[in-house]
Motif scaffolding. Structure first.
Motif, PDB file in Angstrom:
ATOM      1  N   GLU A 825      -5.077  -1.015  -0.864  1.00 55.34           N
ATOM      2  CA  GLU A 825      -5.430  -0.068   0.214  1.00 55.34           C
ATOM      3  C   GLU A 825      -6.617  -0.554   1.052  1.00 55.34           C
ATOM      4  O   GLU A 825      -6.821  -0.095   2.173  1.00 55.34           O
ATOM      5  N   ASP A 826      -7.396  -1.524   0.517  1.00 57.16           N
ATOM      6  CA  ASP A 826      -8.544  -2.044   1.279  1.00 57.16           C
ATOM      7  C   ASP A 826      -8.132  -3.004   2.386  1.00 57.16           C
ATOM      8  O   ASP A 826      -8.899  -3.253   3.310  1.00 57.16           O
ATOM      9  N   ILE A 827      -6.932  -3.552   2.289  1.00 58.09           N
ATOM     10  CA  ILE A 827      -6.546  -4.639   3.197  1.00 58.09           C
ATOM     11  C   ILE A 827      -6.421  -4.181   4.648  1.00 58.09           C
ATOM     12  O   ILE A 827      -6.536  -4.970   5.580  1.00 58.09           O
ATOM     13  N   THR A 828      -6.218  -2.879   4.871  1.00 59.44           N
ATOM     14  CA  THR A 828      -6.090  -2.365   6.240  1.00 59.44           C
ATOM     15  C   THR A 828      -7.323  -1.562   6.671  1.00 59.44           C
ATOM     16  O   THR A 828      -7.311  -0.883   7.703  1.00 59.44           O
ATOM     17  N   THR A 829      -8.406  -1.655   5.887  1.00 58.07           N
ATOM     18  CA  THR A 829      -9.611  -0.891   6.249  1.00 58.07           C
ATOM     19  C   THR A 829     -10.849  -1.770   6.414  1.00 58.07           C
ATOM     20  O   THR A 829     -11.716  -1.457   7.223  1.00 58.07           O
ATOM     21  N   GLU A 891       8.075 -10.951  -4.461  1.00 60.48           N
ATOM     22  CA  GLU A 891       8.686  -9.761  -3.846  1.00 60.48           C
ATOM     23  C   GLU A 891       7.754  -8.564  -4.006  1.00 60.48           C
ATOM     24  O   GLU A 891       7.602  -7.761  -3.082  1.00 60.48           O
ATOM     25  N   ASP A 892       7.130  -8.447  -5.175  1.00 62.43           N
ATOM     26  CA  ASP A 892       6.205  -7.330  -5.406  1.00 62.43           C
ATOM     27  C   ASP A 892       5.009  -7.395  -4.448  1.00 62.43           C
ATOM     28  O   ASP A 892       4.551  -6.370  -3.941  1.00 62.43           O
ATOM     29  N   THR A 893       4.544  -8.619  -4.251  1.00 64.77           N
ATOM     30  CA  THR A 893       3.412  -8.796  -3.324  1.00 64.77           C
ATOM     31  C   THR A 893       3.787  -8.319  -1.923  1.00 64.77           C
ATOM     32  O   THR A 893       3.032  -7.572  -1.274  1.00 64.77           O
ATOM     33  N   ILE A 894       4.948  -8.767  -1.444  1.00 68.67           N
ATOM     34  CA  ILE A 894       5.410  -8.395  -0.113  1.00 68.67           C
ATOM     35  C   ILE A 894       5.614  -6.890  -0.018  1.00 68.67           C
ATOM     36  O   ILE A 894       5.251  -6.253   0.986  1.00 68.67           O
ATOM     37  N   ASN A 895       6.197  -6.286  -1.057  1.00 70.19           N
ATOM     38  CA  ASN A 895       6.433  -4.838  -1.032  1.00 70.19           C
ATOM     39  C   ASN A 895       5.127  -4.056  -0.966  1.00 70.19           C
ATOM     40  O   ASN A 895       5.007  -3.072  -0.225  1.00 70.19           O
ATOM     41  N   SER A 896       4.141  -4.491  -1.794  1.00 71.81           N
ATOM     42  CA  SER A 896       2.834  -3.802  -1.784  1.00 71.81           C
ATOM     43  C   SER A 896       2.163  -3.927  -0.420  1.00 71.81           C
ATOM     44  O   SER A 896       1.602  -2.967   0.110  1.00 71.81           O
TER      45      SER A 896
END
Length: 920
Positions: A825-829, A891-896
């Protein structure tokens, strides 16, 4: 309140003297105007006005010489200097003018005080010889010392030759006029045996003035009226009466005649208030407030004066005056050097002083953007000034020739010739060009004279100034280059003013300290009452040493301070309301310390002085972050952005500051384009990126070998230079910082290729999959009723020992921690910490959706300032301190990441969430 002038007229009337037959002599012409006005108040019938003269005019009449300006005086003195100085020892006019002005001031003082010239010049020469013998003990003096002493010994010769030449032409400077007036006094008395003279309002008199007045008194042809208060003259230490006490004590006339007048006005009840105010502009603003208060109480500002201790405060004071002032008179003119045209000619002189072949782009833009020049470049269909500016910025032109300018704006070649064609360091050419420029501006202003009345007045005064320069140049032929002409121009400019039109006898009076002589006002506001302004303090702009001045009874700083002391206290004598303002700020040489006059007033104990420190009302402005609500129009534009595609840079721009995203993507406001004198960081990055694209694009689908990369190194210089020319346009990369940056770009590319070679030599297999790969993919956001795309260009995709890598180049420094993430959640803030991770993951997502790669892959950054760290891979950690990292993007990385990306896009497109500025 009765004024000093009125009291003098009443006294003369009481003696049954016919006023019409008198000749009044006053310290200034302005005082004469007030005297004329008062005449009507003392007589109830018509009568012929008396002769009213200023002391300067009276002395000119006595001497029969015409006073000439300081600049022309300098030219006349240079004639003398050249005539008496061997050519090889002669200074240029520009150098000469710097010391000659001081010497002319000394000539002036010597003559005004009737000092025997030979005596003082020999005295000076002897002093200088003693000084040189003291400091230079060598028996054989150097040529420099010999010439130095020769100069001082020649002073009597310079003086005699100079003054004789002036007398032959019936012209002179003030001191010479005074000396000649004393010489012609006997003849004047013989020719005017019945003329009665009335001298009034004088204080400090030079020896010539003292001689003239005393002679006329002795011949019973004059009366003299002083204006001094009992309080000052009875106090032997009070400088307000320094000169008056001397006159009363030393003049034989007063041994038998009364001393008119010693008054008792100063001790009368007065409202005196002192205000300490920060900054000069603060004083101007407070003057406006005071005047508004006074006008509200008295309904009028008649008999009110604003006296500016610092005359530089004139324009701010005028701007601060209440709008409802009906009558106003400004005795000081508007300085010509403050007029917009002055900045234009100052720039032109400066850029042509060195006889340049090319012109700096900022100078060109400054000239052609000037309010008087910009219209001259425009036609009905073309705006050539804007065209030139745009061409300079687009092509990154730092230096241009006049020919290049004419090629850009062919229809404006005539005005370009006037402004920029080389002036060849020729004074006639310069004056011709400046005069032609004035005519061109006039031609434009004449198209609408009504709208351009004030600019036309400005232009008229500058036309006069350049006509005078032309006359001086044609008459004396001393100005040999642009530098000398510039010096003379500045000398003339400093003395010229644009006079105001006002009501000289009505309403509010705004004046300087010296213009208040002889005048009386009920209400007085005095500004700038600081040490260094009132009084001006110690200054010695003279070749005559202090002790020599004392010996010869020439005025020193003490006498000059006493002059201002008299003027200051005289303003207070008859006034009922006095407001004294001073600057409390100590950030300037003349600020912070209140004048000794204020301290003296407070210690006298005669008046109750109210002293206040005024602080400006500064409202507490709460910074509010800019917020833009999303209306239907904004949403429509966002749909178009989404349809075209969100790029990783635009999305990180939103994360950094949503308001910037709004300006760039919604309003389409481009970044300001300016000339890069020094190669910018983004330009360096573009050059490196483009060079590597040229090298690796042909290698797509191929495995790299040491030989292939070695061959690429041979083309580094050529390719980097090519891309600098392409991106940096016509900017110069051959010298200075730019040459260093050019070498850095080559080093970056070379180091990268060396890193590649080292990997290959270590046995690693590298296959280039794509270079600068453009990708546009549809990103599924079901919550939105319009399509959303992602778009971007990936610097490099390769296969490294079987692992696909997505690589982004950065010419700045990036560390491994800059591409690591703990909480999704930090990646877009948090832009600062996670923007690099966001960017490489967006590339991975796009390439995976476009089918160009298959997961798992690695994505990361190669930092040219941190090449030793190699490929900096994106990594996911469970907690900040964890040593275990997951580098592979699955795939999990991309989905997250997709989930967080979707939330971000939904926020951007949400009509209920405004674009709100972030505090950076």
């Amino acid at each position: 309140m009765t004024s000093f002038i009125f009291d003098v007229l009443k006294d003369l009337q009481s003696q049954s003297i016919t006023i019409s037959n008198l000749t009044f002599i006053l310290p200034s012409k302005r005082a004469g105007l007030f005297l004329k006005h008062q005449l009507a108040t003392v007589k109830n019938q018509n009568f012929f006005a008396p002769t009213i003269l200023s002391i300067e005019t009276f002395v000119e009449d006595l001497s029969e010489l015409k006073n000439i300006g300081n600049t022309e005086l300098l030219f006349e003195f240079y004639n003398t200097y050249k005539a008496l100085t061997p050519q090889k020892e002669t200074d240029s006019f520009d150098t000469f003018s710097k010391w000659a002005q001081i010497l002319l001031q000394d000539f002036n003082e010597i003559d005004r005080y009737l000092i025997p010239q030979k005596k003082i010049f020999n005295y000076l020469a002897a002093i200088k010889e003693i000084e040189e013998n003291h400091w230079s003990l060598e028996q054989n003096q150097t040529d420099f010392i010999k010439n130095y002493l020769k100069f001082w010994n020649k002073l009597p010769e310079y003086y005699n030759h100079f003054t004789q030449n002036l007398l032959k032409k019936n012209i002179g400077y003030q001191g010479l006029i005074y000396r000649e007036a004393v010489s012609g006094l006997k003849t004047y008395i013989e020719n005017n045996p019945n003329t009665q003279h009335v001298f009034l309002g004088f204080n400090a008199l030079n020896t010539a003035e003292t001689t003239i007045i005393q002679t006329l008194l002795k011949e019973n042809l004059a009366k003299v009226y002083w204006d001094i208060d009992q309080t000052f003259i009875d106090n032997p230490k009070h400088d307000a009466a320094l000169f008056t006490r001397q006159h009363k004590k030393n003049w034989t006339y007063f041994e038998t005649q009364p001393f008119n007048w010693i008054t008792k006005n100063y001790t009368k009840s007065k409202n005196i208030q002192v205000f300490g105010i920060p900054k000069s502009i603060g004083q101007a603003k407070y003057i406006g407030s005071l005047l508004q208060t006074i006008q509200n109480k008295q309904q009028t500002l008649t008999n009110t004066a604003v006296v500016l201790g610092d005359e530089n405060l004139l324009i701010p004071t005028l701007n601060a005056l209440p709008e409802n002032i009906e009558a106003l008179n400004v005795t000081m003119g508007f300085p010509l050097k403050s007029i917009p045209l002055a900045t234009l000619f100052e720039t032109l002189f400066r850029i042509h002083k060195t006889n340049p072949k090319t012109f700096y782009y900022k100078d060109i833009i400054s000239v052609i953007s000037h309010q008087f020049i910009f219209p001259l470049f425009n036609t009905e269909t073309l705006n050539n000034a804007s065209k030139i500016i745009d061409t300079i910025k687009t092509n990154n032109l730092v230096y241009l020739t006049a020919t290049r300018l004419k090629n850009i704006a062919k229809t404006s070649s005539t005005i370009i010739d006037v402004l920029f064609s080389n002036w060849n360091n020729n004074t006639e050419t310069v004056l011709s060009n400046c005069s032609q420029l004035i005519l061109n501006i006039k031609h434009y202003l004449d198209t609408d004279k009504t709208a351009h009345l004030l600019p036309l007045e400005y232009l008229f005064r500058f036309n006069q100034l350049f006509n005078e320069l032309t006359r001086l140049n044609n008459t004396y032929k001393h100005i040999k280059d642009v530098a000398a002409l510039h010096s003379v121009y500045k000398e003339l400019l400093a003395s010229e003013t644009l006079d105001f039109q006002g009501e000289p006898l009505q309403g509010l009076q705004v004046m300087g300290m010296l213009e208040s002589r002889v005048l009386d006002f009920e209400t007085v506001i005095i500004s700038g009452v600081n040490e260094g302004i009132l009084p001006s303090g110690k200054s010695n702009n003279s070749f005559i040493p202090f002790d020599v001045k004392i010996e010869n009874k020439l005025p020193t700083y003490k006498e000059k301070d006493a002059v201002y002391t008299y003027h200051f206290y005289r303003l207070l004598q008859r006034a009922k309301n006095v407001y004294i303002l001073y600057n409390t700020e100590a950030d300037v040489l003349t600020g912070g310390e209140k004048s000794r006059f204020i301290t003296q007033l407070e210690h006298e104990g005669i008046h109750n002085i109210k002293h206040k420190i005024i602080a400006p009302k500064v409202p507490a402005i709460k910074k509010e972050l800019n917020s833009i609500e999303k209306n239907d129009d904004v949403i429509l534009k966002l749909k178009k952005v989404a349809e075209k595609g969100f790029s990783p840079s635009s999305l990180t721009n939103y994360i950094r500051n949503p308001i910037d995203f709004y300006y760039q993507k919604v309003l389409k406001i481009d970044e300001f384009i300016d000339v890069e004198e020094t190669v910018a960081a983004n330009t360096l990055g573009t050059v490196v990126h483009n060079t590597l694209e040229d090298f690796y694009k042909p290698l797509e689908g191929h495995f790299l070998t040491v030989e292939i990369v070695e061959n690429l190194k041979k083309n580094i210089n050529k390719t980097v230079a090519h891309h600098f020319n392409d991106v940096y346009k016509e900017g110069d990369i051959t010298t200075g910082k730019n040459l260093i940056i050019f070498e850095i770009a080559k080093r970056y590319v070379s180091n990268f290729l060396n890193l590649e070679i080292a990997d290959l030599k270590d046995g690693n297999k590298i296959k280039i999959i794509a270079i600068e790969a453009n990708n546009t993919v549809v990103f599924n956001v079901p919550e939105l009723d319009f399509p959303v795309k992602l778009t971007g260009k990936v610097d490099r995709v390769d296969n490294f020992n079987g692992t696909t890598r997505i690589i982004d180049y950065k010419t700045g420094k990036v560390n491994q921690t800059d591409v690591e993430i703990v909480n999704w959640e930090d990646i877009t803030t948090d832009y600062k910490k996670y923007s690099k991770s966001f960017q490489v993951l967006t590339y991975a997502l796009m390439m995976q959706q476009s089918g160009l790669i298959k997961l798992p892959v690695e994505a990361g950054i190669i930092s040219f300032k941190n090449l030793s760290a190699g490929f900096l891979k994106f990594a996911k950690k469970e907690k900040p301190s964890a040593r275990t990292k997951e580098h592979l993007i699955t795939e999990d990385t991309i989905n997250s990441f997709s989930a967080e990306l979707k939330h971000l896009i939904l926020e951007i497109c949400n009509v209920n969430i405004p674009f709100t500025e972030k505090e950076l």
